[in-house]
Design a protein around this motif. Structure first.
Motif, PDB file in Angstrom:
ATOM      1  N   MET A 260       0.846  -1.198   0.000  1.00  8.76           N
ATOM      2  CA  MET A 260       0.000   0.000   0.000  1.00  8.76           C
ATOM      3  C   MET A 260       0.880   1.246   0.000  1.00  8.76           C
ATOM      4  O   MET A 260       2.030   1.201   0.376  1.00  8.76           O
ATOM      5  N   ALA A 261       0.277   2.315  -0.450  1.00  7.55           N
ATOM      6  CA  ALA A 261       1.055   3.540  -0.603  1.00  7.55           C
ATOM      7  C   ALA A 261       1.412   4.148   0.747  1.00  7.55           C
ATOM      8  O   ALA A 261       0.638   4.045   1.703  1.00  7.55           O
ATOM      9  N   ASP A 262       2.574   4.765   0.835  1.00  6.42           N
ATOM     10  CA  ASP A 262       2.967   5.402   2.093  1.00  6.42           C
ATOM     11  C   ASP A 262       2.683   6.904   2.052  1.00  6.42           C
ATOM     12  O   ASP A 262       2.136   7.411   1.074  1.00  6.42           O
ATOM     13  N   ALA A 263       3.045   7.576   3.164  1.00  4.05           N
ATOM     14  CA  ALA A 263       2.665   8.984   3.321  1.00  4.05           C
ATOM     15  C   ALA A 263       3.338   9.873   2.279  1.00  4.05           C
ATOM     16  O   ALA A 263       2.697  10.791   1.742  1.00  4.05           O
ATOM     17  N   VAL A 264       4.618   9.600   1.982  1.00  3.50           N
ATOM     18  CA  VAL A 264       5.329  10.437   1.009  1.00  3.50           C
ATOM     19  C   VAL A 264       4.658  10.338  -0.354  1.00  3.50           C
ATOM     20  O   VAL A 264       4.448  11.338  -1.051  1.00  3.50           O
ATOM     21  N   PHE A 265       4.294   9.096  -0.701  1.00  2.00           N
ATOM     22  CA  PHE A 265       3.638   8.887  -1.994  1.00  2.00           C
ATOM     23  C   PHE A 265       2.322   9.659  -2.063  1.00  2.00           C
ATOM     24  O   PHE A 265       2.031  10.327  -3.067  1.00  2.00           O
ATOM     25  N   LEU A 266       1.536   9.569  -0.977  1.00  3.35           N
ATOM     26  CA  LEU A 266       0.235  10.249  -0.975  1.00  3.35           C
ATOM     27  C   LEU A 266       0.411  11.763  -1.089  1.00  3.35           C
ATOM     28  O   LEU A 266      -0.308  12.427  -1.846  1.00  3.35           O
ATOM     29  N   ALA A 267       1.403  12.314  -0.342  1.00  2.00           N
ATOM     30  CA  ALA A 267       1.642  13.753  -0.404  1.00  2.00           C
ATOM     31  C   ALA A 267       2.039  14.165  -1.811  1.00  2.00           C
ATOM     32  O   ALA A 267       1.528  15.166  -2.358  1.00  2.00           O
ATOM     33  N   LEU A 268       2.927  13.375  -2.435  1.00  5.30           N
ATOM     34  CA  LEU A 268       3.359  13.706  -3.801  1.00  5.30           C
ATOM     35  C   LEU A 268       2.191  13.617  -4.780  1.00  5.30           C
ATOM     36  O   LEU A 268       2.060  14.453  -5.682  1.00  5.30           O
ATOM     37  N   ALA A 269       1.316  12.603  -4.581  1.00  6.48           N
ATOM     38  CA  ALA A 269       0.174  12.452  -5.482  1.00  6.48           C
ATOM     39  C   ALA A 269      -0.760  13.654  -5.372  1.00  6.48           C
ATOM     40  O   ALA A 269      -1.230  14.191  -6.388  1.00  6.48           O
TER      41      ALA A 269
ATOM     42  N   PHE B 112       8.192  11.531  -7.897  1.00  7.60           N
ATOM     43  CA  PHE B 112       7.834  10.127  -8.163  1.00  7.60           C
ATOM     44  C   PHE B 112       9.022   9.371  -8.736  1.00  7.60           C
ATOM     45  O   PHE B 112       9.241   8.203  -8.403  1.00  7.60           O
ATOM     46  N   PHE B 113       9.816  10.032  -9.591  1.00  6.91           N
ATOM     47  CA  PHE B 113      10.988   9.355 -10.150  1.00  6.91           C
ATOM     48  C   PHE B 113      11.981   9.016  -9.035  1.00  6.91           C
ATOM     49  O   PHE B 113      12.615   7.960  -9.068  1.00  6.91           O
ATOM     50  N   PHE B 114      12.107   9.932  -8.026  1.00 10.00           N
ATOM     51  CA  PHE B 114      12.982   9.598  -6.883  1.00 10.00           C
ATOM     52  C   PHE B 114      12.446   8.370  -6.155  1.00 10.00           C
ATOM     53  O   PHE B 114      13.213   7.498  -5.759  1.00 10.00           O
ATOM     54  N   LEU B 115      11.115   8.309  -5.960  1.00 11.63           N
ATOM     55  CA  LEU B 115      10.521   7.151  -5.277  1.00 11.63           C
ATOM     56  C   LEU B 115      10.738   5.862  -6.056  1.00 11.63           C
ATOM     57  O   LEU B 115      10.810   4.788  -5.471  1.00 11.63           O
ATOM     58  N   LEU B 116      10.827   5.984  -7.389  1.00 12.37           N
ATOM     59  CA  LEU B 116      11.016   4.795  -8.226  1.00 12.37           C
ATOM     60  C   LEU B 116      12.488   4.434  -8.380  1.00 12.37           C
ATOM     61  O   LEU B 116      12.836   3.682  -9.283  1.00 12.37           O
ATOM     62  N   ASP B 117      13.353   4.993  -7.516  1.00 20.63           N
ATOM     63  CA  ASP B 117      14.794   4.725  -7.543  1.00 20.63           C
ATOM     64  C   ASP B 117      15.405   5.110  -8.887  1.00 20.63           C
ATOM     65  O   ASP B 117      16.252   4.382  -9.423  1.00 20.63           O
ATOM     66  N   ALA B 118      14.937   6.202  -9.466  1.00 21.23           N
ATOM     67  CA  ALA B 118      15.520   6.674 -10.724  1.00 21.23           C
ATOM     68  C   ALA B 118      16.011   8.106 -10.531  1.00 21.23           C
ATOM     69  O   ALA B 118      15.445   9.039 -11.110  1.00 21.23           O
ATOM     70  N   PRO B 119      17.052   8.327  -9.701  1.00 19.03           N
ATOM     71  CA  PRO B 119      17.475   9.711  -9.411  1.00 19.03           C
ATOM     72  C   PRO B 119      18.015  10.440 -10.627  1.00 19.03           C
ATOM     73  O   PRO B 119      17.869  11.656 -10.737  1.00 19.03           O
ATOM     74  N   PHE B 120      18.610   9.675 -11.558  1.00 21.75           N
ATOM     75  CA  PHE B 120      19.164  10.333 -12.756  1.00 21.75           C
ATOM     76  C   PHE B 120      18.049  10.966 -13.592  1.00 21.75           C
ATOM     77  O   PHE B 120      18.135  12.132 -13.996  1.00 21.75           O
ATOM     78  N   VAL B 121      16.971  10.191 -13.816  1.00 21.17           N
ATOM     79  CA  VAL B 121      15.836  10.724 -14.584  1.00 21.17           C
ATOM     80  C   VAL B 121      15.178  11.867 -13.823  1.00 21.17           C
ATOM     81  O   VAL B 121      14.751  12.860 -14.410  1.00 21.17           O
ATOM     82  N   ALA B 122      15.121  11.743 -12.479  1.00 16.05           N
ATOM     83  CA  ALA B 122      14.494  12.794 -11.677  1.00 16.05           C
ATOM     84  C   ALA B 122      15.264  14.112 -11.815  1.00 16.05           C
ATOM     85  O   ALA B 122      14.662  15.176 -12.007  1.00 16.05           O
ATOM     86  N   LEU B 123      16.599  14.028 -11.746  1.00 16.57           N
ATOM     87  CA  LEU B 123      17.382  15.261 -11.865  1.00 16.57           C
ATOM     88  C   LEU B 123      17.309  15.822 -13.287  1.00 16.57           C
ATOM     89  O   LEU B 123      17.276  17.036 -13.481  1.00 16.57           O
ATOM     90  N   PHE B 124      17.263  14.934 -14.272  1.00 17.78           N
ATOM     91  CA  PHE B 124      17.086  15.364 -15.662  1.00 17.78           C
ATOM     92  C   PHE B 124      15.755  16.095 -15.810  1.00 17.78           C
ATOM     93  O   PHE B 124      15.666  17.132 -16.481  1.00 17.78           O
ATOM     94  N   GLN B 125      14.722  15.529 -15.164  1.00 19.08           N
ATOM     95  CA  GLN B 125      13.392  16.146 -15.216  1.00 19.08           C
ATOM     96  C   GLN B 125      13.415  17.539 -14.598  1.00 19.08           C
ATOM     97  O   GLN B 125      12.857  18.493 -15.140  1.00 19.08           O
TER      98      GLN B 125
END
Lengths: 170, 101
Positions: free
Chosen positions: A1-10, A43-56
């Motif tokens: 189930m989704a956690d608090a960080v995910f819900l806040a980001l959503a 969300f990209f940080f949550l998905l363990d994709a920091p490179f794409v997140a910083l690019f974004q």
């Protein structure tokens, strides 16, 4: 189930996406769009994709959103604060949005992707780099050419020939 | 990691719905560009989420390509907005009548 960080980001992402389309002022709308783009980066940080997140963050929040903000400033003042939309179309649009959300959501919920979980480590930036210089190198070169072409094309489009002719005449 | 694939997919579906609403209802050229940006971001989020749960690096690679192409698209779209505004002094797409086929 989704956690608090995910819900806040959503909440931030979806709320600021609605605000970007519905706020009266286009300037506040483009700032809200920055919130949406930043939320997707989260969300990209949550998905363990920091490179794409910083690019974004660098490309979207840093350049595209600022570019949109400057374009909005070129438009005259009455148009920035004027809402242009049809009232009848608005209800039809809300209905279309709800139909798409409910039907696509039901398809996804029923499709069995709920059971997909993973314990494997996320692909890191080395894998992305290897992808870029091995399998995807023709696509990378093509992307560079497309970017160069589009920037040149947009400069040519935005050129003011009347001003240039005036300067030449003087 | 506590969030599951379905959570990211549902957020992506919500963003897609909002983007389509914007494209259908708004007649302001700049707002329609906002809606297109939101739809592209929904697609990117989906690609990266599926790439994470496979797991395969292709998802992130594809998302990077998509972000770069979206940057090109925004540059061209904004210059089209500037040209259309210069010609019609308005950003309402109903006014751009000479584009009608």
């Amino acid at each position: 189930m989704a956690d608090a960080v995910f819900l806040a980001l959503a909440v931030i992402t979806i709320g600021s996406a609605i605000a970007a389309l519905e706020l009266r002022s286009l300037i506040y709308g483009s700032i809200a769009l920055m919130g949406t783009l930043g939320g997707v980066a989260g969300f990209f940080f949550l998905l363990d994709a920091p490179f794409v997140a910083l690019f974004q963050i660098a490309v979207y929040v840093g350049s595209i959103a600022v570019l949109i903000l400057f374009t909005v400033m070129l438009v005259k003042r009455e148009l920035i604060f004027k809402k242009i939309e049809d009232k009848r179309r608005k209800f039809a649009g809300i209905g279309l949005m709800l139909i798409i959300m409910v039907s696509l959501g039901a398809v996804f919920l029923d499709s069995g992707i709920k059971t997909i979980t993973t314990d494997e480590p996320a692909p890191d930036f080395r894998d992305i780099g290897i992808d870029f210089v091995t399998y995807y190198w023709p696509a990378l070169i093509l992307m560079g050419l497309i970017l160069a072409g589009s920037v040149t094309g947009s400069l040519v489009l935005a050129r003011r020939e009347d001003v240039e002719n005036d300067q030449r005449a003087n | 990691m506590t969030s599951e694939l379905i959570d990211f997919t549902l957020v992506s579906v919500a963003l897609l719905g909002i983007g389509i609403y914007g494209l259908a209802v708004k007649r302001n050229f700049i707002r329609m560009l906002f809606a297109v940006e939101i739809i592209i971001n929904a697609a990117n989020l989906n690609i990266v989420a599926f790439g994470r749960f496979l797991p395969h690096s292709g998802g992130q690679t594809m998302a990077l390509f998509s972000i770069a192409i979206a940057a090109a698209e925004v540059a061209v779209g904004l210059s089209l907005i500037i040209v259309a505004y210069r010609m019609y002094r308005n950003v309402d797409i109903a006014d751009f009548r000479s584009l009608k086929g």
